[in-house]
Design an enzyme around this catalytic site. Structure first.
Site, PDB file in Angstrom:
ATOM      1  N   THR A 148       0.714  -1.331   0.025  1.00 22.76           N
ATOM      2  CA  THR A 148       0.094  -0.019  -0.111  1.00 22.76           C
ATOM      3  C   THR A 148       0.835   1.216  -0.048  1.00 22.76           C
ATOM      4  O   THR A 148       1.865   1.202   0.353  1.00 22.76           O
ATOM      5  CB  THR A 148      -0.993   0.041   1.206  1.00 22.76           C
ATOM      6  OG1 THR A 148      -1.946  -1.050   1.236  1.00 22.76           O
ATOM      7  CG2 THR A 148      -1.591   1.275   1.501  1.00 22.76           C
ATOM      8  N   GLY A 187      -5.214  -5.195   6.674  1.00 18.96           N
ATOM      9  CA  GLY A 187      -6.200  -4.102   6.767  1.00 18.96           C
ATOM     10  C   GLY A 187      -7.305  -4.563   7.938  1.00 18.96           C
ATOM     11  O   GLY A 187      -7.977  -3.736   8.364  1.00 18.96           O
ATOM     12  N   ARG A 199     -13.693  -8.230  -1.323  1.00 16.40           N
ATOM     13  CA  ARG A 199     -13.178  -7.641  -0.077  1.00 16.40           C
ATOM     14  C   ARG A 199     -12.646  -6.371  -0.401  1.00 16.40           C
ATOM     15  O   ARG A 199     -11.856  -6.037  -1.116  1.00 16.40           O
ATOM     16  CB  ARG A 199     -12.033  -8.700   0.190  1.00 16.40           C
ATOM     17  CG  ARG A 199     -11.200  -8.324   1.652  1.00 16.40           C
ATOM     18  CD  ARG A 199      -9.884  -7.530   1.382  1.00 16.40           C
ATOM     19  NE  ARG A 199      -9.098  -7.585   2.619  1.00 16.40           N
ATOM     20  CZ  ARG A 199      -8.071  -6.598   2.487  1.00 16.40           C
ATOM     21  NH1 ARG A 199      -7.537  -5.999   1.525  1.00 16.40           N
ATOM     22  NH2 ARG A 199      -7.449  -6.413   3.755  1.00 16.40           N
ATOM     23  N   ASP A 256      -8.783  -1.643   4.898  1.00 17.40           N
ATOM     24  CA  ASP A 256      -8.758  -0.316   5.588  1.00 17.40           C
ATOM     25  C   ASP A 256      -8.306   0.833   4.724  1.00 17.40           C
ATOM     26  O   ASP A 256      -8.787   2.021   5.006  1.00 17.40           O
ATOM     27  CB  ASP A 256      -7.865  -0.363   6.694  1.00 17.40           C
ATOM     28  CG  ASP A 256      -6.217  -0.511   6.179  1.00 17.40           C
ATOM     29  OD1 ASP A 256      -5.951  -1.395   5.471  1.00 17.40           O
ATOM     30  OD2 ASP A 256      -5.688   0.210   6.811  1.00 17.40           O
ATOM     31  N   THR A 281      -0.810   0.749   6.718  1.00 23.44           N
ATOM     32  CA  THR A 281      -0.361  -0.122   5.747  1.00 23.44           C
ATOM     33  C   THR A 281      -0.204  -1.255   6.634  1.00 23.44           C
ATOM     34  O   THR A 281       0.496  -1.315   7.831  1.00 23.44           O
ATOM     35  CB  THR A 281       0.745   0.283   5.132  1.00 23.44           C
ATOM     36  OG1 THR A 281       1.025  -0.948   4.175  1.00 23.44           O
ATOM     37  CG2 THR A 281       2.068   0.588   5.654  1.00 23.44           C
ATOM     38  N   GLY A 282      -0.579  -2.420   6.020  1.00 24.87           N
ATOM     39  CA  GLY A 282      -0.630  -3.589   6.796  1.00 24.87           C
ATOM     40  C   GLY A 282      -1.634  -4.590   6.461  1.00 24.87           C
ATOM     41  O   GLY A 282      -2.213  -4.559   5.461  1.00 24.87           O
TER      42      GLY A 282
END
Length: 309
Positions: free
Chosen positions: A176, A230, A204, A207, A227-228
């Protein structure tokens, strides 16, 4: 305050994950550093000329979306049907206006679509076909499916299809993108853009499309881009929770970010990182992973580009 009129600042990220700089080739590191530098310098130059924070965020993220190195825009991963669907959001800390898009196809720069949604519609979040229709209405640049079909992303899609399993691209060096900026008027803005999970199913949405989860900006507190994984940032309303810890508990930006990442997200089993700028232009970055692509520059700090510990 005088500091608000002088301490222009911008920080960007290109994803967090469990990778290390030494595990990449020198040419890969040069490519990432060059892309990060171009984006952060373009955003900072705009701020320096008196441009707004919302404009600087869009400028920086568009450049990252156009770069196939990152999981956003052209470099986005494929869903389980072999299609690129992208999420993005942007927020103005002065007005709390925001715009976001989820699961959109063919739009070259989802961050620009998010801004048009913020500026030209009565809504905040549009998705799928409706978002594409809105992009066409405002003549935003569209690209063919082939434009988004990068060789590396397609190989990752085929691998995931063979195993029939979705996964994070962040642990494979790419992720991201996002930006937070602070302009000469003391206004904060934040934005985030992504292609989401590789081989994601059932429409899907993560975040990055959700205000308060992956993106948040408020002049009273801070601007945040995440970022990560979500789902964990959604569960904890991560970006907004950082703002709340500053507003209601008096925490500094770096301590608030650390608290959310390590005492909330990591405890639940999630991982990732955040970038942010507080109400007086201080920059903060934190992560629970070994690596994170980021760069920042301000009137009081020189350019810094980072890949991993």
């Amino acid at each position: 305050m005088d500091v608000n009129t002088k301490n222009i600042a911008i920080v960007i990220h290109g994803g967090a994950g469990n990778f290390k700089k030494e595990n990449q080739t020198s040419s890969e590191n040069v490519a990432y550093e060059s892309a990060l530098k171009e984006a952060v310098e373009a955003g900072y130059s705009h701020l320096e000329k008196g441009g707004t924070s919302i404009e600087a965020v869009e400028i920086a993220i568009k450049l990252l979306e156009d770069c196939p190195l990152f999981n956003a825009g052209r470099g986005s991963v494929f869903n389980s049907a072999g299609i690129v669907e992208m999420d993005a959001s942007i927020m103005d800390g002065k007005t709390l206006d925001a715009g976001a898009v989820a699961g959109v196809q063919l739009v070259k720069n989802p961050i620009s679509l998010s801004r048009v949604i913020m500026d030209q519609s009565d809504y905040i979040l549009l998705n799928h076909e409706g978002a594409l229709e809105f992009a066409k209405k405002y003549n935003l640049p569209l690209e063919s499916e082939e434009y988004f079909k990068t060789e590396l992303r397609y190989k990752k899609y085929l691998k995931a299809k063979k195993n029939d399993k979705a996964g994070l691209d962040h642990d494979e060096k790419m992720g991201t993108v996002g930006a937070v900026a602070f302009d000469k008027s003391g206004n904060i803005a934040a934005g985030t853009s992504t292609g989401g999970l590789n081989y994601k199913k059932y429409g899907r949405i993560g975040d990055s499309a959700l205000i308060g989860a992956g993106t948040y900006a408020n002049n009273k507190t801070c601007g945040i881009s995440c970022t990560g994984l979500g789902e964990y940032f959604i569960k904890t309303s991560a970006a907004h929770q950082v703002s709340s810890l500053i507003l209601y508990k008096g925490l500094t930006l770096d301590k608030a970010m650390h608290s959310v990442l390590f005492e909330e997200i990591k405890v639940l089993g999630g991982r990732g990182g955040m970038i942010g700028i507080d109400k007086v232009g201080n920059i903060a970055i934190d992560k629970t992973t070994t690596g994170m692509y980021y760069a920042h520059k301000s009137a009081s700090t020189p350019l810094k580009i980072h890949i991993s510990d």
